[in-house]
Enzyme design. Structure first.
Site, PDB file in Angstrom:
ATOM      1  N   GLU A 161      10.597  -5.543  -1.072  1.00  0.00           N
ATOM      2  CA  GLU A 161      10.050  -5.801  -2.731  1.00  0.00           C
ATOM      3  C   GLU A 161       8.736  -5.098  -1.866  1.00  0.00           C
ATOM      4  O   GLU A 161       8.030  -5.885  -0.818  1.00  0.00           O
ATOM      5  CB  GLU A 161       9.908  -6.991  -2.632  1.00  0.00           C
ATOM      6  CG  GLU A 161       9.504  -7.455  -4.246  1.00  0.00           C
ATOM      7  CD  GLU A 161       7.920  -7.857  -4.438  1.00  0.00           C
ATOM      8  OE1 GLU A 161       7.587  -6.758  -4.518  1.00  0.00           O
ATOM      9  OE2 GLU A 161       7.366  -8.874  -3.854  1.00  0.00           O
ATOM     10  N   GLU A 202      -3.212   0.200  -3.850  1.00  0.00           N
ATOM     11  CA  GLU A 202      -3.742  -1.360  -3.575  1.00  0.00           C
ATOM     12  C   GLU A 202      -4.262  -1.632  -2.570  1.00  0.00           C
ATOM     13  O   GLU A 202      -4.812  -1.825  -1.155  1.00  0.00           O
ATOM     14  CB  GLU A 202      -1.778  -1.334  -2.767  1.00  0.00           C
ATOM     15  CG  GLU A 202      -1.907  -3.008  -3.200  1.00  0.00           C
ATOM     16  CD  GLU A 202      -0.379  -3.283  -2.968  1.00  0.00           C
ATOM     17  OE1 GLU A 202      -0.103  -2.752  -1.862  1.00  0.00           O
ATOM     18  OE2 GLU A 202       0.288  -4.133  -3.609  1.00  0.00           O
ATOM     19  N   LYS A 221      11.564 -14.886   8.961  1.00  0.00           N
ATOM     20  CA  LYS A 221      10.026 -15.052   9.794  1.00  0.00           C
ATOM     21  C   LYS A 221       9.020 -15.370   9.098  1.00  0.00           C
ATOM     22  O   LYS A 221       8.677 -14.089   7.583  1.00  0.00           O
ATOM     23  CB  LYS A 221       9.450 -14.015  10.668  1.00  0.00           C
ATOM     24  CG  LYS A 221       8.324 -14.259  11.816  1.00  0.00           C
ATOM     25  CD  LYS A 221       7.881 -12.447  12.051  1.00  0.00           C
ATOM     26  CE  LYS A 221       6.704 -12.704  12.230  1.00  0.00           C
ATOM     27  NZ  LYS A 221       5.750 -12.419  11.017  1.00  0.00           N
ATOM     28  N   CYS A 226       1.419  -8.532  -5.191  1.00  0.00           N
ATOM     29  CA  CYS A 226       1.962  -7.249  -5.251  1.00  0.00           C
ATOM     30  C   CYS A 226       2.190  -6.802  -6.454  1.00  0.00           C
ATOM     31  O   CYS A 226       1.787  -5.660  -7.080  1.00  0.00           O
ATOM     32  CB  CYS A 226       3.073  -7.205  -4.692  1.00  0.00           C
ATOM     33  SG  CYS A 226       4.755  -8.246  -4.900  1.00  0.00           S
TER      34      CYS A 226
END
Lengths: 286, 313, 505
Positions: free
Chosen positions: C284, C415, C210, C318
């Site tokens: 991840e 983040e 997806k 990331c």
């Protein structure tokens, strides 16, 4: 009247010392014949916390040892077990193993330690590598230990189960906090005495006796435990996985009914399960 | 390492001015090559590049006639009055007086001359200084000198710098361009360090220059970048603005635009002028003219429409 | 011997001659660039269906959602909303393909399909680059020069592994897991597809994947390539839809493994949701990488690396180098050089070939980043942005740096996933290591120094899965990628990544 022997007070090996539970609690253990054997410390979640502290403290030093040195220490641990072979066999037999099964448990455990001792300065060469990237960089992947690893040992084989889970974890520089068999804890406590005399730095392996049900949730949720290597029931697995999710902990389950004595029960991939891979890039230029 | 040894001098210089990572520089300049300059900005860039050309002939077979022809081309590269004259002609000292004769005294095109025993620099200092003085006396507006690479590589940095200073004293009012000969310095670290050595003893408005065009490797976006960054750092530190001249190997309009993008993004608008940036080139000029014509007409141009392509560089 | 002429102060200090005004560089419009739009046709269809069993099929719900171009807020195409029935159909197709075709196919033949896919993607590289830029907002320079070629490279690399699995794990044999569920993020839509699909197929698995809700287009376009390549039906199935569709996919009992790339927060949700199962996982997740610059570093290249580290893909990476740790003695120098570099970064139309920083993927993401800017200012850090002309439409944000940041600031810990750099200083090697590792994340790190032994020391001490020394944000199919700690587990790429798609028997 015959001489009354001195009985040993069983104490698990934590942080390089033989401890009682901080709670002061114990639980009685009987031998196979149903006779009272001894009181075993019933370690608590606080003992677990202390053990993790000890393991975390020992970790960097242990990881910084040369691979050669770690290999020799694991080999030395094998020597200790071999030297006290008879005592360990008697102990296992006392708790219900046949003499021959007990001997096999001890001998394969010893050999397994030697097996992993030999891997200490080789697994890196098998698991890591240089990567030929399509740019002017030198790129290599090396392994590193994850840190403090929680081990939940099976009840049987009483010694080999524990050794098979602990040895591949510590050989790479991880440290271990292990819960030992609740049913048959004494062989692990005896093994702790061998750890203590093997040149293994204190805190690298920490053994906790006690009730699995009481300790398991803390193993699951303690965020400083970076990985779990366990034999566990379906329910326990779920608890461990749920706890692991909170800090993205690595979880490795081993089925308790595998053939622990077979060669397939050992491999560098068992070492890999508690390794991180680190890839470094550097430009090539003058 | 002994504190006063030549190698210590180099180490100290690197320590002072900093080092360069060569892969990083090359990745930086690769981005210039992906810039896409179109339409009006392209024409503007091409004309800017024309105005920055030091139209060069440095051949053993150069004659007064060849130089005169070069000067005519320099003054009026193209019949289109919108195309500027080039910045300078660049010739050997013996050809300076012929160039002066061809250009006259009242001209926008300057005369540059490669003095100091070009290209090797391997003549006694006295001889080199005499050559500089003679070229200036003959009418040179600009002196392109070579540094003593042998001394540099031997770590005799004071000698290198004293010689530049001596030439600087000898050139009078002329503009000085210091050729590092980057291919012989080999590393970006050396190129950066040598840039600083030179900049510290020359005047505002003088130039540092990549190469003689006489070795296998000349101006590249990489060494151009390292020198632009040295100029930038020196300027921000001292306020003294030094010019830059990549020379040799820049043969196409596209290349020259990439060098100008480097100037625009490293030193900014104040260096987008021939007072601070030059191209030492010969074939480049005709390609610039071709591309200007292509932009004007919309048709690609055959090379033989453009005259007097010089051969060197 | 004459003394060397040097400045009185070291050249690298910010010293200058007395009496002069502070010299400045002018980055103006003396030579402005005309627009240079990439004009290749992305060949978009108005509507895309689900890709199940080798065919494009309408979703059971009959519903579609819009994918918009974040650079101009215009609708690009309609994508199918996949639901439970569609997910189930995809698993059935995948399981069938695994049992009847793919699982049995010799590796040599499997590999050929991967090679074909790589080649077909290279053929249509520019088309995919334009589509990616329009769907995601990232500059065409990146999609053209990085995302698409790197995606093709992943297929090519793994194509070669398919018949060489016996060499990947000495002493053991690699066996496929079955059908794997893969859920990918919006920051590298095509590259993440290839990171996920290529190793899975090479190892003999089938895939239900997806793409992110914001960036689904290249996933279904890639399905066109699967058709052209003759990939057996059901080997890869593409389900588009909202996040809840991803939840259904991962919860499906036929998923033998879950490979997820996304935020740590969602990673935890996924791990909890499959806690009662034996599904394998690769995670991840997020990062807050330290990019550490020592005083002996090649400063200009370090600045370039800082820029590449945090402004590549608008910082929506990331492994972005979102925390700059700079040696105190060169901090002013690095910051001033960085500012000059940011002044020439071109922010704007992602399709313009000269654009360096494109659009943020969505309004929600832009708002979230903006919120962090407000937090940073409120917490007392100093914000700086270069001059910036905001386009009339679209989700744009200029490169932003914060100085005066300390480890306790939220902008130093959380983040942000945007073009926002927090700058901290350090004095010693130990302090740099301590600060770099003082985070729950551990995906990547950067170190800049001229001293070789220090690089290896730092590389050893930094708790991160990727360490870039004197470079940053470099990727390659041969190079394993993945994190320590709460940045996830498992690797992608290289031999290590391949092994995570197999069981060893």
């Amino acid at each position: 009247m015959s001489r009354l022997p001195i009985t040993k007070t069983p104490k698990p090996y934590v942080g390089g010392a033989f401890i009682r539970s901080e709670s002061g609690r114990v639980f009685p253990v009987k031998d196979a014949a149903g006779n009272f054997f001894a009181n075993i410390p019933q370690c608590t979640r606080k003992d677990l916390r202390n053990a993790v502290e000890a393991a975390a403290k020992a970790g960097p030093g242990w990881a910084k040892r040369t691979a050669y040195n770690r290999g020799q220490i694991l080999y030395r641990l094998g020597e200790m077990l071999e030297a006290r072979r008879a005592e360990m066999i008697d102990t296992l037999a006392l708790f219900g193993a046949t003499k021959s099964a007990a001997a096999k448990d001890v001998d394969v455990s010893t050999d397994r330690l030697i097996y992993y001792a030999g891997w200490s300065d080789k697994y890196e060469q098998v698991l890591g590598n240089v990567n030929p990237v399509a740019a002017p960089y030198f790129n290599f992947t090396v392994t590193e230990p994850m840190g403090v690893v929680g081990v939940l040992a099976p009840d049987s084989p009483a010694l080999l189960g524990l050794v098979s889970l602990v040895a591949p974890v510590i050989v790479s520089g991880n440290t271990v906090v292990a819960h030992v068999s609740e049913k048959t804890p004494y062989p692990a406590i005896l093994f702790g005495e061998m750890l203590a005399t093997s040149d293994l730095p204190g805190g690298v392996v920490n053994l906790l006796s006690g009730f699995r049900k009481e300790l398991l949730p803390t193993f699951a949720t303690h965020t400083h435990l970076r990985a779990i290597s366990a034999t566990a029931s379906a329910d326990e697995r779920k608890t461990l996985r749920l706890g692991a999710a909170e800090s993205i902990k690595r979880v490795k389950f081993t089925d308790s009914d595998i053939d622990w004595f077979a060669a397939t029960a050992q491999s560098p991939y068992a070492i890999r399960d508690t390794l991180e891979f680190k890839t470094t890039w550097h430009p090539i230029g003058a | 390492m002994l504190a006063n040894s030549p190698s210590a001098a180099l180490a100290r210089l690197f320590d002072e001015v900093g080092t360069v990572d060569c892969v990083g520089v090359e990745e930086r300049v690769a981005k210039y090559t992906t810039r896409s300059i179109k339409k009006a900005s392209k024409v503007k860039g091409l004309k800017l590049a024309v105005s920055m050309v030091d139209l060069t002939t440095l051949e053993g077979k150069d004659t007064p006639g060849k130089v005169a022809s070069l000067c005519r081309k320099a003054l009026r590269p193209h019949e289109d009055p919108g195309v500027p004259s080039v910045a300078a002609v660049c010739v050997y000292p013996a050809m300076v007086r012929h160039a002066r004769k061809a250009l006259g005294s009242d001209t926008a095109v300057r005369i540059a001359s490669v003095a100091t025993a070009f290209p090797s620099g391997q003549a006694p200092l006295k001889t080199r200084l005499a050559e500089v003085k003679a070229a200036v006396a003959d009418g040179a507006d600009e002196i392109d000198m070579v540094i003593n690479r042998g001394a540099y590589l031997a770590g005799e940095l004071a000698e290198v710098q004293d010689e530049i200073a001596a030439v600087s004293a000898a050139r009078g009012d002329a503009t000085l361009k210091v050729i590092l000969e980057v291919s012989e310095l080999e590393t970006y670290d050396n190129i950066r360090a040598a840039s600083f050595l030179a900049m510290r003893v020359i005047r505002e408005g003088d130039f540092i220059k990549t190469s003689t065009g006489k070795t296998s490797l000349n101006a590249t976006l990489g060494n151009n970048q390292v020198m632009l960054e040295a100029i930038r750092d020196f300027y921000l530190d001292t306020g003294v603005a030094i010019g830059m001249k990549p020379a040799g190997g820049i043969r196409t309009a596209k290349q020259s635009l990439q060098f100008l993008i480097a100037v625009k993004e490293t030193l900014g608008d104040a260096w987008l002028t021939n007072e601070r940036y030059r191209f030492g080139a010969s074939a480049l000029l005709n390609d610039l003219l071709r591309q200007i014509e292509t932009q004007k007409t919309g048709a690609y141009q055959a090379p033989y429409y453009f005259s007097d392509a010089a051969e060197s560089y | 011997m004459a003394t060397l002429t040097t400045d009185k102060k070291p050249a690298r200090s910010a010293s200058r001659a007395n009496g002069r005004p502070r010299p400045e560089l002018i980055f103006g419009d003396l030579w402005e660039f005309d627009p240079a739009p990439e004009t290749a046709d992305p060949k978009l269809k108005p509507r895309y269906d689900l890709f199940i069993g080798g065919k494009f099929v309408a979703p059971a719900s009959g519903k579609y959602f819009d994918s918009i171009n974040p650079a101009n807020e215009q609708k690009l195409a309609e994508l199918a909303v996949g639901g439970a029935a569609d997910v189930d159909a995809a698993y059935q197709a995948a399981s069938k393909a695994f049992e009847s075709v793919w699982g049995k196919m010799p590796g040599k033949e499997r590999g050929k399909y991967l090679f074909r896919i790589a080649r077909l993607l290279q053929d249509r590289a520019r088309e995919f680059a334009v589509a990616e830029t329009m769907d995601n907002g990232k500059p065409i320079r990146e999609t053209r020069d990085f995302d698409v070629p790197m995606a093709a490279a992943h297929f090519f690399y793994h194509g070669g592994w398919a018949d060489k699995l016996d060499y990947a794990a000495p002493g053991r044999r690699m066996a496929p897991l079955g059908v794997v569920a893969q859920v990918i993020p919006w920051n590298f839509p095509l590259l993440m597809l290839s990171w996920k699909i290529a190793p899975a197929l090479a190892a003999g698995n089938c895939v239900v994947i997806k793409p992110a809700t914001n960036t689904p287009i290249n996933a279904v376009k890639l399905a066109e390539i699967f058709q052209d390549a003759g990939l057996p039906p059901g080997v890869v199935n593409v389900i588009t839809g909202p996040g809840s569709t991803g939840g259904l996919m991962m919860a499906h009992p036929s998923a033998a493994k879950i490979a997820f790339t996304g935020s740590t927060e969602v990673g935890k949700v996924i791990m909890r949701s499959v806690a009662g199962t034996e599904k394998k996982m690769t995670m991840e997740l997020g990062g807050k990488a330290a990019n550490i610059v020592f005083d002996d570093a090649p400063i200009d290249q370090a600045v370039e690396g800082i820029v590449n580290g945090i402004f590549f893909n608008q910082g929506q990476v990331c492994c972005a180098g979102s925390r700059l740790l700079v040696h105190e003695s060169v901090a002013d120098l690095v910051v001033s050089k960085l500012k000059n570099r940011l002044r020439v970064l071109r922010v704007g139309d992602p399709l313009d070939k000269n654009t360096d920083v494109g659009a943020i993927v969505s309004r929600a993401q832009l708002d979230s980043i903006q919120e962090y800017l407000d937090i940073g200012v409120k917490e007392g850090a100093e914000m700086w942005q270069p001059p910036f002309r905001r386009p009339a439409k679209g989700f744009f944000l200029p490169p932003t740096i914060f100085t005066g940041v300390t480890m306790s600031h939220r902008i130093a810990r959380e983040e942000i996933f945007g073009p926002v750099l927090s700058i901290l200083t350090f004095r010693t090697v130990e302090e740099a290591i301590e600060k770099a590792n003082n985070t729950a994340y551990g995906l990547s790190a950067g170190v800049w120094t001229d001293k070789g032994s220090r690089i290896l020391k730092m590389s050893t001490e930094l708790k991160a899965g990727v360490v870039w020394a004197n470079t940053f944000n470099k990727f390659d199919p041969t190079s394993p990628f993945g994190g320590y700690k709460e940045s996830g587990f498992g690797r992608e790429g290289g031999r290590q990544g391949l092994l995570d798609y197999a069981k060893l028997v």
